[in-house]
Design an enzyme around this catalytic site. Structure first.
Site, mmCIF file in Angstrom:
data_model
loop_
_atom_site.group_PDB
_atom_site.id
_atom_site.type_symbol
_atom_site.label_atom_id
_atom_site.label_comp_id
_atom_site.label_asym_id
_atom_site.label_seq_id
_atom_site.Cartn_x
_atom_site.Cartn_y
_atom_site.Cartn_z
ATOM 1 N N GLU C 81 0.812 -1.221 0.000
ATOM 2 C CA GLU C 81 0.000 0.000 0.000
ATOM 3 C C GLU C 81 0.842 1.265 0.000
ATOM 4 O O GLU C 81 0.563 2.215 -0.723
ATOM 5 C CB GLU C 81 -0.958 0.007 1.192
ATOM 6 C CG GLU C 81 -2.157 -0.915 1.044
ATOM 7 C CD GLU C 81 -1.862 -2.359 1.396
ATOM 8 O OE1 GLU C 81 -0.703 -2.672 1.731
ATOM 9 O OE2 GLU C 81 -2.792 -3.191 1.333
ATOM 10 N N HIS C 150 -11.033 -3.400 10.227
ATOM 11 C CA HIS C 150 -11.657 -3.355 8.905
ATOM 12 C C HIS C 150 -12.898 -2.459 8.900
ATOM 13 O O HIS C 150 -13.809 -2.660 8.091
ATOM 14 C CB HIS C 150 -12.058 -4.758 8.438
ATOM 15 C CG HIS C 150 -10.940 -5.528 7.794
ATOM 16 N ND1 HIS C 150 -9.817 -5.920 8.473
ATOM 17 C CD2 HIS C 150 -10.761 -5.979 6.525
ATOM 18 C CE1 HIS C 150 -9.013 -6.588 7.659
ATOM 19 N NE2 HIS C 150 -9.546 -6.633 6.484
HETATM 20 C C1 LIG Z 1 -2.676 -4.240 4.512
HETATM 21 C C2 LIG Z 1 -3.817 -5.009 3.968
HETATM 22 N N1 LIG Z 1 -4.067 -4.955 2.654
HETATM 23 C C3 LIG Z 1 -5.101 -5.660 2.125
HETATM 24 C C4 LIG Z 1 -5.887 -6.429 2.929
HETATM 25 C C5 LIG Z 1 -7.057 -7.221 2.330
HETATM 26 N N2 LIG Z 1 -6.754 -8.648 2.370
HETATM 27 C C6 LIG Z 1 -7.157 -9.430 3.364
HETATM 28 S S1 LIG Z 1 -6.598 -10.998 3.220
HETATM 29 C C7 LIG Z 1 -5.824 -10.639 1.772
HETATM 30 C C8 LIG Z 1 -5.066 -11.690 1.011
HETATM 31 C C9 LIG Z 1 -3.732 -11.898 1.533
HETATM 32 O O1 LIG Z 1 -3.107 -12.897 0.795
HETATM 33 P P1 LIG Z 1 -1.988 -13.789 1.474
HETATM 34 O O2 LIG Z 1 -1.123 -12.918 2.298
HETATM 35 O O3 LIG Z 1 -1.334 -14.555 0.402
HETATM 36 O O4 LIG Z 1 -2.768 -14.744 2.467
HETATM 37 P P2 LIG Z 1 -3.849 -15.854 2.118
HETATM 38 O O5 LIG Z 1 -5.188 -15.189 2.198
HETATM 39 O O6 LIG Z 1 -3.558 -16.391 0.772
HETATM 40 O O7 LIG Z 1 -3.697 -16.861 3.187
HETATM 41 C C10 LIG Z 1 -5.994 -9.304 1.439
HETATM 42 C C11 LIG Z 1 -5.438 -8.671 0.241
HETATM 43 C C12 LIG Z 1 -5.609 -6.441 4.307
HETATM 44 N N3 LIG Z 1 -6.347 -7.122 5.164
HETATM 45 N N4 LIG Z 1 -4.555 -5.738 4.795
#
Ligand SMILES: Cc1ncc(C[n+]2csc(CCOP(=O)(O)OP(=O)(O)O)c2C)c(N)n1
Ligand SMILES: Cc1ncc(C[n+]2csc(CCOP(=O)(O)OP(=O)(O)O)c2C)c(N)n1
Ligand SMILES: [Mg+2]
Ligand SMILES: [Mg+2]
Lengths: 345, 340, 345, 340
Positions: C81, C150
């Site tokens: 971000e 959130h």
């Molecule tokens: C700083 C931030 N950016 C975006 C999000 C939205 N978000 C929540 S879970 C997620 C996916 C994260 O992917 P990963 O780290 O690969 O974990 P996975 O869900 O695949 O276990 C996102 C983008 C967030 N919670 N925090």
């Protein structure tokens, strides 16, 4: 010429307090003593920050500490403000009490994810199972080309955030007593110092004492107007008010000392007498500190108010770097005096 | 104790005969000019009339000069707090710079930025940030703009070793490599962040260029006491970019002779051994290059003397100009609160 | 069940406007149309953000855009971000007009270094030589366990910052017109939507139109009290006010639409009639938006005020995740109604 | 199109005879338990009574189970939004978890955190953050605390591939390597962040473990469809830490069978080929381990059946407990605004 030392020296007033009353120290020495006492008191306290172990010792605040304490208790960090803030949160959650020092509040803007999304919320989110006892300290810059990115007083950006405490001392006595209180507190406490206070002298008792977080104090007593603020601009307000005695104008000058929690009762008490409120802040005037105090008065002390509330802070502009522009940018004792006079007409 | 040993080659034993003489003179002139300008700033700093922090680049001139010699005027560069060398090497206006240091209305940003925020858009010196690491994503965005506009503009961004500890760098490298952006990251590794030595901040055995490489950005370590090495590495990076292979990272190693900020060496405060400074002075990027040019008959002493004179005259004029320039007025403060 | 869709649907009111007046669209479709028109208009505009190209299309806001436009104009980003915010700043400084979408304002806390230290200041620091025309968009979360990390409505943390503009629409018409105005603006503009508005229907003209940034609008006209706010809580206030007609209480309800710049004149105009001010905000009550508006009234419309100012926002606590606790945490139309009744007694 | 091909070995042809049978049973039981609990959560989710986002870990159970089997109860772990597996494998209380999902007053954080913020301090599951990457520096701080307290506590932190794009990770790794902190970084690489495939976010040719390695953190890639491989890699990391050599990074590769959040597979929305899911189901960490145990005579079918029954009974009880638990009351809201 260490950056802006000349400027700060030229701003420094004579000792504020009578040396006969007790030991006189300058502001930095008072902070230094607070850190020394804290480190001696509790092995879980540690001090970190960029350059805390170098010879300038964070404006002198950490001077000598690396000689007195283990390098695990006082240490330099990588330039990773956000990461290190999170490291402090994690250490604090697990029995340690970090005191994380920064040259400038501007650098804390890198850490809002850890400060706002994490440090401030963990205790509450964990339903009280975790505490985050940590102190984050930074010195507001001013002068000598500090400019837009090295001068920001960001307390207004943090004041809305639940779970944080915000401390802004204005005297060596408070600087020491509030630092000790902040370290003893079981919550994330932000201390914003001001570079232009750091050469101030004042009475500072030896040993450990605490200035309560959340309690304001009268610096002057008077009848015509209530002036409320903290930190450096409070010293300007005192100068302004002291200069108005000739004209028969007197004021209650309230030093809030901490912005969050905020001592609203002392403000209401004074307003019930004066009916006039001037709110001052070292930060931007718009939204935040000045507005909150004014709003509290308009909500809860409305019937005391005899005249429009006034506020004095910084204009809705970034800080200019140049000397001349800075003079136009920052309010001074004269401006404050003029506003008070107008309010009392 | 000398912690950061002599790693530079300076100019000893380098064959310069493949280069045009005028080009070599320009390189030398550009380095010498930065050196002399900074020496004059330093000399006058104690007058307390330049009310701005200064971060001198003395000892590190070759990075700016070698890299900017390979860049076009239309290419953009971005800098950090240590701006002077970048600004001057890219062709920034000297008068506007000195006026800015003197907080004058005709400073390059009208006294709003000071020494840490010099810029000259006509020269492609597009800005800087006094927040360590802060300019890196911005420069990456400049490269994205160029890519989206199908322009052949290349963006260069300068920052110190300290900035490699900021997460923003790694986020930027990942994105630049992902999109194959036309950007060159110049990390000026001078081993220190203020008084903090690298070994207090990064684990022993790691190398900055290797990290960049692992992020998919072609990286090399460059001896930045040697202006030609910087120039050639930059050329390689440009070729790479123009071939569509994406960003490059150059870890340019040189040493800051002066204190972190302000005038003079500050080794006496104990964070580094004064011997370390002396050590690095033996590989002065300006003097060793001068010696090589003289030795190889590519520069004559009187040419060099004329260069000194020209620089001297320019400096005098610029300072006089700045000192006699007007201060900003009250009305200036409120300008540009928003862009129309 | 897509996270919280059930909750949002249950909150959605019937069409606010009369379909006979013009075409009716829902909130997301209005935003989608704004982005489509903007992308067609100017090749320098591009849209980016995590998941803008996936099938859910950022709550539907970017749905279909990846099919209509080049993948350089609408693209997914890494989870970086702060870095990506800086990339937007740099692109905007060089002729592009990024529109950077985020699921949640909470994630903007990672970007305060770029937003506050950089985006907001560049134009001013560069003495007008650079502009930073960019839009940062995020949707305030609520319900279904959004919880502390959130659900944050962080407008109060950004309102003090010089150089930023802050937009908070409450109707599909405004969502579209303000998005187009924000994209056309040459400054960094933040748009905070609210998840619970996204299924609202309303009249939305076709084609390009602009809702001016910095102009409030009356949503109701009345005599007894002035209610000032934006976004989702404004719809609650309308519900409250509409329910008070029986009791003979009427109100001016002002939708500021943008918080910065703030249309103070419309507030003063109304206050000169009603003399009573209720400020409402979807964010924390303490410091910031509510306080600023109250302070402005106490400064500049003091002599209009007949009674204490009141404000309604969120308590000084993080957001609970659980359903029951959320009901206690968020103000509703009933709370607002009760406050207005009390003010008018 | 299968973008992220079968990389796991599952359990085919692995000799497990060096392990105690009880230990192997525990591993299997723990994985099966997580699977069955999540299936029940999934089954009931459409009732809309668990008013919380859920992020199922089905397909990735071996990472939590293999790693936590090597950690002590006193060791601390931290998690991200995808908490269930971490929480259960570390020994978190099931009833408190299900109550939390049902927003009950006796949830593990009294209905303040929901599914993304499970914790059980008695079990050493110390917390999580719903902000991607946000917990990583905090876990690093936990390790710093352990080091400063001369405790032998090791901290483990779990996060996804997406989190490796956040600068905070790299800042944390640098600091952990610098101070040789007792921390293990478990990167659960499942190739996706929500619907965004890795190739949209990180440049082709880069490897997450190699980046960590360049930062001075000993790193390896682990086949996380194989619980034993995760267990052994974690043991190696612990040995390393105990020898004073500092942090470790394990890139644990497995695949998320369900959608990013909520119940069911979401492949039909088009971001991945349903075949990809089927492909990975053939190396199910639970089933392949089961087959290996059966084949090698280390588990009898009726033992397995008894496990299913036990789990079933436990799940029933936990859900009944949660559903019959009280909701929070108004007074609860204001508790713990500050710590005394
Ligand atoms: C700083 C931030 N950016 C975006 C999000 C939205 N978000 C929540 S879970 C997620 C996916 C994260 O992917 P990963 O780290 O690969 O974990 P996975 O869900 O695949 O276990 C996102 C983008 C967030 N919670 N925090
Ligand atoms: C985010 C941030 N942190 C700290 C500082 C204070 N600071 C200014 S310059 C500097 C040193 C940076 O070192 P390096 O990046 O190596 O550059 P050098 O000064 O050596 O050229 C520091 C710590 C800052 N300006 N910004
Ligand atoms: Mg350096
Ligand atoms: Mg993932």
């Amino acid at each position: 010429m260490p950056w802006s030392e000349a400027m700060i020296k030229s701003q420094t007033k004579l000792p504020a307090s009578d040396p006969s009353k007790g030991r006189v120290l300058n502001y930095t020495a008072a902070l230094n003593e607070a850190l020394t006492l804290a480190l001696e008191l509790d092995p879980n306290i540690f001090v970190l920050g960029q350059g805390v172990d170098d010879s300038s010792g964070m404006f002198g605040v950490t001077k000598g500490l690396p000689d007195k304490f283990d390098s695990q208790r006082v240490f330099d960090t990588p330039l990773s403000e956000d990461g290190m803030m999170g490291v402090c949160v994690g250490a604090a959650m697990n029995g340690m009490r970090p005191v994380y020092l920064h040259n400038r509040p501007d650098f804390l803007l890198l850490t809002f994810n850890q400060l706002v999304n994490h440090a401030s919320k963990m205790h509450w989110m964990d339903s009280g199972q975790t505490s985050v006892p940590m102190v984050v300290w930074a010195a507001i810059g001013r002068g000598w080309g500090s400019g837009s990115q090295h001068s920001q007083a960001i307390q207004s950006l943090l004041m809305p955030v639940p779970g944080l405490k915000i401390v802004m001392p204005s005297t060596p006595y408070d600087a020491k007593g509030l630092m000790l209180a902040a370290i003893a507190d079981n919550n994330p406490v932000l201390i914003f110092e001001h570079r232009w206070l750091m050469k101030q002298q004042g009475e500072v008792p030896e040993g450990i004492y605490y200035v309560p977080i959340g309690k304001g104090v009268y610096r002057r007593r008077g009848d015509d107007v209530t002036v409320v603020g903290t930190s450096h601009i409070l010293t300007l307000a005192l100068e302004a008010v002291d200069g108005l005695g000739d004209q028969g104008i007197t004021a209650d000058v309230i030093d809030l000392r901490t912005l969050k929690p905020l001592d609203e009762n002392i403000i209401f008490e004074s307003l019930s007498k004066t009916g006039r409120l001037l709110v001052i802040d070292t930060g931007w005037q718009m939204s935040g500190v000045c507005a909150e105090i004014a709003c509290l008065a308009a909500e809860k002390a409305f019937h005391s108010l005899k005249a429009p509330i006034r506020r004095i802070g910084l204009p809705d502009l970034p800080t200019p770097a140049g000397f001349t522009l800075e003079q136009f940018y920052y309010p001074n004792a004269k401006n404050i005096s003029a506003v008070i006079q107008k309010m009392c007409q | 104790m000398i912690r950061f040993h002599y790693q530079g080659q300076g100019y000893y034993n380098i064959d310069l005969s493949t280069y045009e003489q005028a080009f070599l003179h320009n390189l030398y002139y550009a380095m010498l000019r930065i050196r002399r300008i900074e020496e004059e700033i330093e000399r006058r700093y104690c007058e307390d009339e330049m009310k701005t922090p200064i971060h001198l680049v003395i000892g590190q001139e070759a990075t700016s000069v070698g890299s900017c010699a390979a860049l076009k005027t239309d290419d953009r560069i971005y800098a950090t707090h240590r701006t002077h060398g970048n600004y001057l090497a890219k062709g920034g206006d000297l008068k506007a710079m000195i006026s800015e240091l003197y907080c004058r209305a005709n400073g390059c940003v009208a006294s709003r930025g000071g020494s840490m925020h010099l810029l000259d858009k006509k020269a492609g010196m597009d800005g800087s940030s006094a927040i360590v690491g802060g300019i890196i994503p911005i420069a990456t965005g400049s490269a994205l703009a160029a890519q989206l506009q199908s322009s052949d503009c290349i963006t260069g961004v300068f920052f110190g070793d300290g900035a490699t500890e900021e997460g923003a760098l790694w986020e930027s490298l990942n994105f630049a490599a992902l999109k194959k952006l036309p950007v060159i990251y110049f990390c000026e590794n001078n081993f220190y962040s203020v008084c903090s030595p690298l070994k207090n901040r990064e684990p022993a055995g790691t190398r900055i260029d290797k990290k960049a490489d692992a992020f998919g950005v072609n990286a090399e370590q460059v001896d930045a006491t040697n202006v030609i090495k910087v120039y050639e590495a930059t050329l390689r990076a440009i070729l790479r970019i123009n071939s569509g292979a994406g960003p490059a990272f150059l870890e340019c190693i040189a040493y800051r002779w002066r204190g972190h900020s302000g005038a003079g060496d500050d080794s006496h405060t104990g964070y580094r051994d004064p011997k370390e400074v002396l050590h690095w002075e033996t590989v002065c990027p300006v003097a060793t290059f001068y010696n090589a040019l003289i030795d190889q008959g590519l520069l004559h002493e009187n040419q060099a003397r004329r260069m000194e004179e020209m620089i001297n005259a320019e400096i005098k004029e610029a300072f006089a100009y700045a000192i006699n320039s007007p201060n900003p007025v009250y009305e200036d403060l409120n300008k540009f609160a928003y862009s129309d």
